[in-house]
Design a protein around this motif. Structure first.
Motif, PDB file in Angstrom:
ATOM      1  N   TYR A  52      63.498  18.391  60.208  1.00 51.57           N
ATOM      2  CA  TYR A  52      63.322  19.638  60.969  1.00 51.57           C
ATOM      3  C   TYR A  52      62.223  19.535  62.014  1.00 51.57           C
ATOM      4  O   TYR A  52      62.195  20.323  62.950  1.00 51.57           O
ATOM      5  CB  TYR A  52      63.077  20.803  60.005  1.00 51.57           C
ATOM      6  N   GLY A  53      61.296  18.585  61.848  1.00 50.01           N
ATOM      7  CA  GLY A  53      60.315  18.252  62.879  1.00 50.01           C
ATOM      8  C   GLY A  53      59.732  19.428  63.616  1.00 50.01           C
ATOM      9  O   GLY A  53      58.946  20.205  63.077  1.00 50.01           O
ATOM     10  N   GLU A  54      60.131  19.598  64.884  1.00 48.18           N
ATOM     11  CA  GLU A  54      59.570  20.632  65.762  1.00 48.18           C
ATOM     12  C   GLU A  54      59.930  22.049  65.324  1.00 48.18           C
ATOM     13  O   GLU A  54      59.348  23.013  65.821  1.00 48.18           O
ATOM     14  CB  GLU A  54      60.052  20.406  67.205  1.00 48.18           C
ATOM     15  N   ARG A  55      60.870  22.187  64.396  1.00 51.76           N
ATOM     16  CA  ARG A  55      61.220  23.531  63.902  1.00 51.76           C
ATOM     17  C   ARG A  55      60.451  23.909  62.649  1.00 51.76           C
ATOM     18  O   ARG A  55      60.528  25.046  62.189  1.00 51.76           O
ATOM     19  CB  ARG A  55      62.725  23.613  63.610  1.00 51.76           C
ATOM     20  N   LEU A  56      59.693  22.966  62.085  1.00 52.47           N
ATOM     21  CA  LEU A  56      58.987  23.238  60.831  1.00 52.47           C
ATOM     22  C   LEU A  56      57.859  24.250  61.057  1.00 52.47           C
ATOM     23  O   LEU A  56      56.923  23.998  61.818  1.00 52.47           O
ATOM     24  CB  LEU A  56      58.414  21.942  60.251  1.00 52.47           C
ATOM     25  N   ALA A  57      57.941  25.402  60.401  1.00 51.21           N
ATOM     26  CA  ALA A  57      56.885  26.416  60.491  1.00 51.21           C
ATOM     27  C   ALA A  57      55.891  26.253  59.355  1.00 51.21           C
ATOM     28  O   ALA A  57      54.674  26.275  59.564  1.00 51.21           O
ATOM     29  CB  ALA A  57      57.489  27.816  60.455  1.00 51.21           C
ATOM     30  N   CYS A  58      56.406  26.069  58.127  1.00 52.10           N
ATOM     31  CA  CYS A  58      55.491  26.007  56.978  1.00 52.10           C
ATOM     32  C   CYS A  58      56.237  25.535  55.746  1.00 52.10           C
ATOM     33  O   CYS A  58      57.466  25.470  55.710  1.00 52.10           O
ATOM     34  CB  CYS A  58      54.878  27.384  56.711  1.00 52.10           C
ATOM     35  N   VAL A  59      55.432  25.232  54.731  1.00 51.60           N
ATOM     36  CA  VAL A  59      55.951  25.014  53.385  1.00 51.60           C
ATOM     37  C   VAL A  59      55.262  26.031  52.484  1.00 51.60           C
ATOM     38  O   VAL A  59      54.098  26.370  52.701  1.00 51.60           O
ATOM     39  CB  VAL A  59      55.684  23.569  52.897  1.00 51.60           C
ATOM     40  N   MET A  60      55.984  26.552  51.519  1.00 53.48           N
ATOM     41  CA  MET A  60      55.408  27.478  50.537  1.00 53.48           C
ATOM     42  C   MET A  60      55.431  26.785  49.177  1.00 53.48           C
ATOM     43  O   MET A  60      56.489  26.390  48.689  1.00 53.48           O
ATOM     44  CB  MET A  60      56.201  28.781  50.462  1.00 53.48           C
ATOM     45  N   ILE A  61      54.257  26.660  48.593  1.00 55.71           N
ATOM     46  CA  ILE A  61      54.176  26.070  47.257  1.00 55.71           C
ATOM     47  C   ILE A  61      53.346  26.983  46.366  1.00 55.71           C
ATOM     48  O   ILE A  61      52.568  27.806  46.850  1.00 55.71           O
ATOM     49  CB  ILE A  61      53.534  24.666  47.285  1.00 55.71           C
ATOM     50  N   THR A  62      53.529  26.865  45.082  1.00 54.65           N
ATOM     51  CA  THR A  62      52.708  27.576  44.107  1.00 54.65           C
ATOM     52  C   THR A  62      51.835  26.546  43.410  1.00 54.65           C
ATOM     53  O   THR A  62      52.322  25.493  43.001  1.00 54.65           O
ATOM     54  CB  THR A  62      53.585  28.307  43.079  1.00 54.65           C
ATOM     55  N   TYR A  63      50.523  26.854  43.284  1.00 59.26           N
ATOM     56  CA  TYR A  63      49.628  25.880  42.678  1.00 59.26           C
ATOM     57  C   TYR A  63      48.613  26.572  41.787  1.00 59.26           C
ATOM     58  O   TYR A  63      47.951  27.499  42.252  1.00 59.26           O
ATOM     59  CB  TYR A  63      48.898  25.074  43.765  1.00 59.26           C
ATOM     60  N   PRO A  64      48.464  26.134  40.513  1.00 57.61           N
ATOM     61  CA  PRO A  64      49.321  25.194  39.812  1.00 57.61           C
ATOM     62  C   PRO A  64      50.782  25.643  39.919  1.00 57.61           C
ATOM     63  O   PRO A  64      51.059  26.802  40.157  1.00 57.61           O
ATOM     64  CB  PRO A  64      48.834  25.256  38.369  1.00 57.61           C
ATOM     65  N   ALA A  83      49.573  33.079  43.089  1.00 54.32           N
ATOM     66  CA  ALA A  83      49.936  33.763  41.847  1.00 54.32           C
ATOM     67  C   ALA A  83      49.234  33.160  40.640  1.00 54.32           C
ATOM     68  O   ALA A  83      48.966  33.852  39.659  1.00 54.32           O
ATOM     69  CB  ALA A  83      51.450  33.714  41.650  1.00 54.32           C
ATOM     70  N   ASN A  84      48.941  31.860  40.690  1.00 62.33           N
ATOM     71  CA  ASN A  84      48.298  31.192  39.554  1.00 62.33           C
ATOM     72  C   ASN A  84      46.826  30.893  39.824  1.00 62.33           C
ATOM     73  O   ASN A  84      46.254  29.965  39.253  1.00 62.33           O
ATOM     74  CB  ASN A  84      49.053  29.900  39.217  1.00 62.33           C
ATOM     75  N   MET A  85      46.206  31.703  40.674  1.00 62.81           N
ATOM     76  CA  MET A  85      44.806  31.486  41.036  1.00 62.81           C
ATOM     77  C   MET A  85      43.879  31.614  39.838  1.00 62.81           C
ATOM     78  O   MET A  85      42.771  31.073  39.842  1.00 62.81           O
ATOM     79  CB  MET A  85      44.417  32.509  42.120  1.00 62.81           C
ATOM     80  N   ASN A  86      44.316  32.289  38.791  1.00 57.97           N
ATOM     81  CA  ASN A  86      43.478  32.461  37.608  1.00 57.97           C
ATOM     82  C   ASN A  86      43.222  31.143  36.876  1.00 57.97           C
ATOM     83  O   ASN A  86      42.387  31.093  35.978  1.00 57.97           O
ATOM     84  CB  ASN A  86      44.090  33.479  36.644  1.00 57.97           C
ATOM     85  N   ALA A  87      43.927  30.071  37.263  1.00 59.20           N
ATOM     86  CA  ALA A  87      43.629  28.744  36.713  1.00 59.20           C
ATOM     87  C   ALA A  87      42.731  27.939  37.640  1.00 59.20           C
ATOM     88  O   ALA A  87      42.319  26.828  37.297  1.00 59.20           O
ATOM     89  CB  ALA A  87      44.921  27.981  36.467  1.00 59.20           C
ATOM     90  N   SER A 129      38.472  30.571  33.925  1.00 57.35           N
ATOM     91  CA  SER A 129      39.540  29.629  34.284  1.00 57.35           C
ATOM     92  C   SER A 129      39.656  28.531  33.228  1.00 57.35           C
ATOM     93  O   SER A 129      40.763  28.168  32.801  1.00 57.35           O
ATOM     94  CB  SER A 129      39.257  29.012  35.661  1.00 57.35           C
ATOM     95  N   GLU A 130      38.526  27.998  32.823  1.00 61.36           N
ATOM     96  CA  GLU A 130      38.536  26.913  31.830  1.00 61.36           C
ATOM     97  C   GLU A 130      39.085  27.385  30.492  1.00 61.36           C
ATOM     98  O   GLU A 130      39.844  26.659  29.822  1.00 61.36           O
ATOM     99  CB  GLU A 130      37.117  26.375  31.656  1.00 61.36           C
ATOM    100  N   THR A 131      38.739  28.616  30.110  1.00 56.07           N
ATOM    101  CA  THR A 131      39.201  29.137  28.824  1.00 56.07           C
ATOM    102  C   THR A 131      40.697  29.420  28.856  1.00 56.07           C
ATOM    103  O   THR A 131      41.400  29.229  27.861  1.00 56.07           O
ATOM    104  CB  THR A 131      38.416  30.403  28.452  1.00 56.07           C
ATOM    105  N   ALA A 132      41.209  29.872  29.999  1.00 57.44           N
ATOM    106  CA  ALA A 132      42.659  30.072  30.121  1.00 57.44           C
ATOM    107  C   ALA A 132      43.396  28.755  29.924  1.00 57.44           C
ATOM    108  O   ALA A 132      44.441  28.702  29.253  1.00 57.44           O
ATOM    109  CB  ALA A 132      42.980  30.675  31.491  1.00 57.44           C
ATOM    110  N   ILE A 133      42.871  27.686  30.497  1.00 56.14           N
ATOM    111  CA  ILE A 133      43.469  26.351  30.332  1.00 56.14           C
ATOM    112  C   ILE A 133      43.368  25.903  28.872  1.00 56.14           C
ATOM    113  O   ILE A 133      44.328  25.363  28.300  1.00 56.14           O
ATOM    114  CB  ILE A 133      42.769  25.345  31.275  1.00 56.14           C
ATOM    115  N   LEU A 134      42.230  26.144  28.258  1.00 57.49           N
ATOM    116  CA  LEU A 134      42.030  25.792  26.848  1.00 57.49           C
ATOM    117  C   LEU A 134      43.051  26.506  25.954  1.00 57.49           C
ATOM    118  O   LEU A 134      43.716  25.881  25.112  1.00 57.49           O
ATOM    119  CB  LEU A 134      40.602  26.159  26.426  1.00 57.49           C
TER     120      LEU A 134
END
Length: 966
Positions: free
Chosen positions: A647-659, A688-692, A788-793
């Motif tokens: 898509y090259g010149e048409r690429l506007a963005c990518v949307m990812i969720t992290y984690p 959405a997963n910023m709490n990690a 954040s650490e306790t949520a992961i634990l």
């Protein structure tokens, strides 16, 4: 250990005491959990889970933590910087009295504000009855056949009505005509939402322009009823003109006025939208308030927002459920027709209870009082010689004050009141439920010349009729259902609210282990400030110098969120995560256009992404291209690289969720960001997963350009049964000029706006922002990082303990998960006939809300314990899951049949267990009390399993007829 003997003063002062109250895992419990996981320490676990390449370079620059009392005192000082004057501004926001029984028992009651979206119908019957009351109230007052269970606000409801009309009408036009005397904020949001969809918005600034435009080309029109200027006119003939052009007529209506004036459904409107704010919900500087939408019956399967319907349970009894759920945008993904996922459930519940408490006579009395006060005010102003425009109206008068406009408005402020300047040379005065005789007399004083005798209220109060023409007065009945005619004493109302609340399962009863949705503690001290008058009773469009407390809160909270996310700019205007996503994507589009790269219209979205992402991209005018994920749930970088090149010149963005949505920290995230940037695209990191991540990693530092946050998840605003929420949008420095703007707000100019307004008020759901402010202020940098650490634990502890019973589907390179884990139940179908849904329903018998069901992978359960659950509650959930697995093994071993067992018949109601005949191959006792601990505290589902198919085939979305209760 008891502290005895002398100690340093510092040991007795505990500014970080709130951390220990918010975080449920005690130090002594942590060691036990780590031993189960096989980690030497919490730090060692976090180091194994969170990739070193993305770790924050240093601590967040946040103020040190405060105790609850000190934080409340500091926030109170901020609140006092707001000046609460008597508001006569109107423009969609009015003073209202929240009945004390509703204030105490709903708005301030965790049984209501900590509930989740009612996807599990059996344990949501109370709030769904309140929502079906809301739908019935809206249908009755608008005289429309169907209404949804709330929208985000009036302005976004208008924008959604525009797109609904575009889908439903036969007209091929792309033109949308809007009456110029609609509320200005509504016009702003419509223009923002129309632009990326190629819809042309045309304003009619006079009756002559309106008539000329209606004779032309368009697919729909929108008129305000009554108009923002107060003007009230018969629009019936206009509807016929519009329908003759195969177009739709949309009405933005005032619910209180509709108890007196002829409803739009009676003169042919196709869609009716508006706000229920004046039904008991304080102005709160703009929100949260429940918008509404009602429409023609043939539009119902395309109606945006949530819709509560009536079905039958397994015992053949009426039961509520969310109807037509496949319309929801996170399910339809890139085929979505609406960006609305979030609703405003708690404000909708309050509005419906306001109608229940007052009933039809009470609402009509309030409305008639407002209209009569308006007529009395007009009489007095005429006596004073004020330049009153003689037009029919309900609650708003307009005066042509010319060059004296600002002088009179300033005089009003000096006397403790706010009037509205309209088109620079007019003043508007709006009255409401809270208006008193003294208020009317104050307005007369404002307009009186020096030495001029004031009118006397007593001279006008007998025999004066409202300023509503006879032919526009309502004659039809409304709110005839018994629920609106039975609970008018406080005792009756209190018991009705309690009866509904007892049917539901919320955080005040038990852990809600929903993955992705993060149902954490909403501390009482965080909730207290939302009802302070300085925050609750101020108009969003009051003069800027009266909103200094909110301005300071906004500035501080944005600065703190920048520290947490690593971004340079934040807007708090989006009033839901869906709106934050849309605002972020609009910022990316505006940036590309400003760079002369308007052709960039491709948004790459991994198949694992939240379903809101493709829906938001579609609403932003982007073309969605799905990219693959590998067997471990990570973004397939080879496929992403190929699509970037394609898509090259048409690429506007990518949307990812992290984690990731699969509950994993992907290790190659920096490589992904660099790849997209190399092709000229921007990286949207769904927060959405910023709490990690808070305190551990920041999207703005590891390559993200834009993120939205969910303050109702990471930063403790309650879920409210499905709203309110706040979805701030955060951006890097070069995107900051493209954050949402608001020309209607005091001191703003539309010239500086690139994106425009995305919600009706400049600060969106401003009244709930103090919740997140309190959370951050009390936790401090170390507390947020520990959360954040306790949520992961906790997530890894659950995954490890349940591994033998339910394998975790995805894990990171270290073998660990992030803050949530996906339990794989897919093999159970072949071995026992049991589906994940059966486990979800059986959990209700154990007193638990189910984890997230079949998302993002069908027939799985996504579990997120959050940091605020203690070990006893986590172990109680684990014990329930293990016991259910043993029940499944009985089916696998042939000890219970596949079609008649503890899971397939769950949840078990008390009524079903008390039936004389019992034919099931298990005892009543096992059905009711599968664990001994349940004998002490047992939650009983009020209905059996709800029949979803029957509900959708027999759509019924109003209050159940009384005879059906029998």
């Amino acid at each position: 250990m008891l502290m005895i003997g002398p100690h340093p003063l510092a040991a007795l002062e505990t500014p970080g005491e709130f951390q220990a109250r918010h975080i449920g895992i005690a130090p002594e419990d942590e060691a036990r959990m780590l031993s189960v996981i096989g980690a030497a320490s919490r730090q060692a676990l976090v180091d194994a889970v969170v990739p070193a390449a993305i770790r924050k370079s240093g601590p967040m620059a946040l103020p040190p933590p405060m105790g609850e009392a000190q934080a409340l005192a500091e926030l109170k000082a901020l609140a006092r910087r707001n000046r609460v004057l008597k508001s006569f501004i109107g423009q969609g926001y009015y003073g209202t009295h929240t009945p004390g029984v509703i204030l105490r028992n709903i708005l301030e009651n965790p049984a209501w504000y900590t509930a989740y979206t009612p996807y599990q119908a059996e344990i949501s019957q109370g709030r769904m009855e309140a929502l079906i009351n809301f739908q019935t109230m809206v249908c009755d007052l608008t005289a429309m056949p169907i209404a949804n269970a709330s929208m985000l606000d009036e302005a976004t409801a208008a924008a959604e009505a525009m797109t609904l009309a575009r889908r439903m009408v036969k007209s091929p036009s792309q033109r949308f005509v809007v009456a110029g005397d609609a509320h200005p904020q509504t016009i702003e949001v419509i223009q923002t939402r129309a632009r990326p969809l190629g819809i042309e918005v045309v304003l009619a600034d006079s009756r002559q322009e309106w008539d000329a435009l209606l004779a032309g080309d368009y697919f729909a029109v929108l008129a305000q009823y009554p108009a923002t200027s107060g003007r009230l006119e018969d629009l019936g003939a206009d509807v016929q003109t519009v329908h003759a052009r195969q177009a739709a007529f949309i009405v933005a209506a005032d619910l209180l006025a509709l108890s007196l004036i002829k409803p739009p459904g009676e003169w042919g409107a196709d869609i009716v939208i508006g706000s229920s704010q004046r039904f008991g919900m304080p102005m709160g500087a703009g929100g949260p308030h429940a918008g509404f939408m009602a429409c023609r019956d043939e539009y119902k399967r395309s109606l945006p927002g949530r819709l509560v319907g009536v079905s039958l349970d397994s015992q053949g009894q009426p039961a509520y459920r969310l109807a037509l759920q496949t319309r929801e945008q996170h399910i339809r993904r890139e085929k979505a027709t609406s960006n609305i996922c979030t609703a405003q459930v708690l404000p909708a519940v309050i509005a419906s209870m306001y109608a229940v408490y007052h009933g039809p006579q009470g609402l009509a009395r309030i409305a008639r009082r407002v209209a009569t006060y308006t007529a009395i005010l007009a009489k007095g102003l005429a006596q004073l010689g004020a330049p009153l425009r003689s037009i029919p109206c309900f609650d708003t008068l307009s005066l042509h004050t010319g060059e004296a406009t600002k002088k009179i408005a300033d005089r009003a402020v000096s006397m403790g009141a706010n009037l509205r300047i309209y088109f620079e040379e007019y003043l508007c005065i709006s009255l409401d439920e809270t208006t008193t005789r003294a208020d009317v007399e104050l307005i007369w004083q404002i307009f009186a010349q020096d030495g001029q005798p004031l009118p006397r209220f007593a001279d006008f109060e007998h025999g004066l009729e409202p300023l509503i023409p006879q032919h526009l007065l309502r004659s039809s009945r409304f709110l005839t259902h018994p629920v609106f005619n039975s609970h008018h004493s406080e005792t009756a109302m209190l018991r009705y609210i309690r009866r509904l609340g007892d049917k539901d399962l919320a955080l005040d009863r038990s852990m809600i282990p929903l993955g992705s949705c993060t149902m954490k503690l909403n501390a009482t001290s965080e909730m207290i400030p939302i009802t302070w008058p300085e925050f609750a009773h101020i108009h969003p469009f009051a003069p800027a110098d009266q909103l200094q407390g909110y301005a300071a809160l906004d500035e501080q909270l944005r600065a703190w969120l920048c520290e947490a996310t690593g971004y340079a700019g934040v807007s708090l205007q989006p009033n839901a995560g869906s709106q934050g996503e849309l605002a972020g994507l609009l910022a990316i589009r505006a940036y590309h256009q400003a760079q002369g790269q308007e052709q960039r219209d491709i948004c790459l979205i991994p198949s694992s992404a939240h379903g809101t992402n493709p829906a938001s991209a579609q609403m932003a005018g982007l073309q969605v291209v799905v990219t693959a994920c590998d067997a471990r749930g990570n973004v397939d970088l080879a496929d992403l690289r190929a699509k970037c090149a394609l898509y090259g010149e048409r690429l506007a963005c990518v949307m990812i969720t992290y984690p990731s949505t699969h509950g994993v920290f992907e290790t190659r995230i920096r490589e992904l960001c660099e790849l997209v940037h190399a092709h000229g695209g921007r990286v949207y990191v769904d927060g959405a997963n910023m709490n990690a991540l808070v305190g551990l990693a920041a999207p703005g530092e590891f390559g993200g350009d834009v993120s939205h946050l969910n303050l109702h998840k990471t930063f403790c605003i309650p879920h409210g049964g499905g709203g309110p929420g706040v979805g701030p949008v955060c951006v890097v420095e070069d995107l900051a000029p493209y954050l949402p703007g608001h020309a209607t707000a005091a001191g703003n100019s539309s010239d500086s706006m690139h994106v425009g307004a995305v919600s009706a008020a400049p600060l969106g759901n401003a009244a709930v922002l103090p919740i997140s402010w309190m959370y951050i202020r009390m936790m401090g940098e170390a507390g947020l990082r520990q959360a954040s650490e306790t949520a992961i634990l906790s997530a890894n502890y659950i995954s490890a303990r349940l591994a033998r019973h339910y394998p975790t589907l995805y894990a990171g390179d270290s073998g660990h998960v992030a803050h949530e884990c996906i339990l794989d139940l897919r093999d159970l179908k072949s071995s026992s006939g049991v589906l994940a849904e059966d486990v979800a329903k059986r959990l209700m018998d154990y007193g638990f809300h189910a984890p997230t069901l079949s998302f993002p992978v069908p027939n799985t359960l996504m579990v997120e314990p959050t940091e605020s659950e203690n070990l006893d509650e986590i172990d109680r959930f684990i014990a329930a899951m293990m016991a259910i697995r043993e029940e499944i093994r009985e089916i696998e071993q042939g000890l219970q049949p596949q079609d008649d067992n503890l899971l397939k018949n769950a949840p078990h109601t008390a009524a079903s267990l008390l039936k004389q005949e019992w034919t099931h191959p298990y005892s009543r006792e096992r059905a009711a009390y599968p664990l001994a601990s349940l004998r002490e505290t047992k939650y009983w589902s009020p209905v059996g399993r709800v029949d979803n198919v029957h509900g959708d085939r027999n759509l019924y979305c109003s209050c159940i007829p009384v005879q059906d209760y029998a």
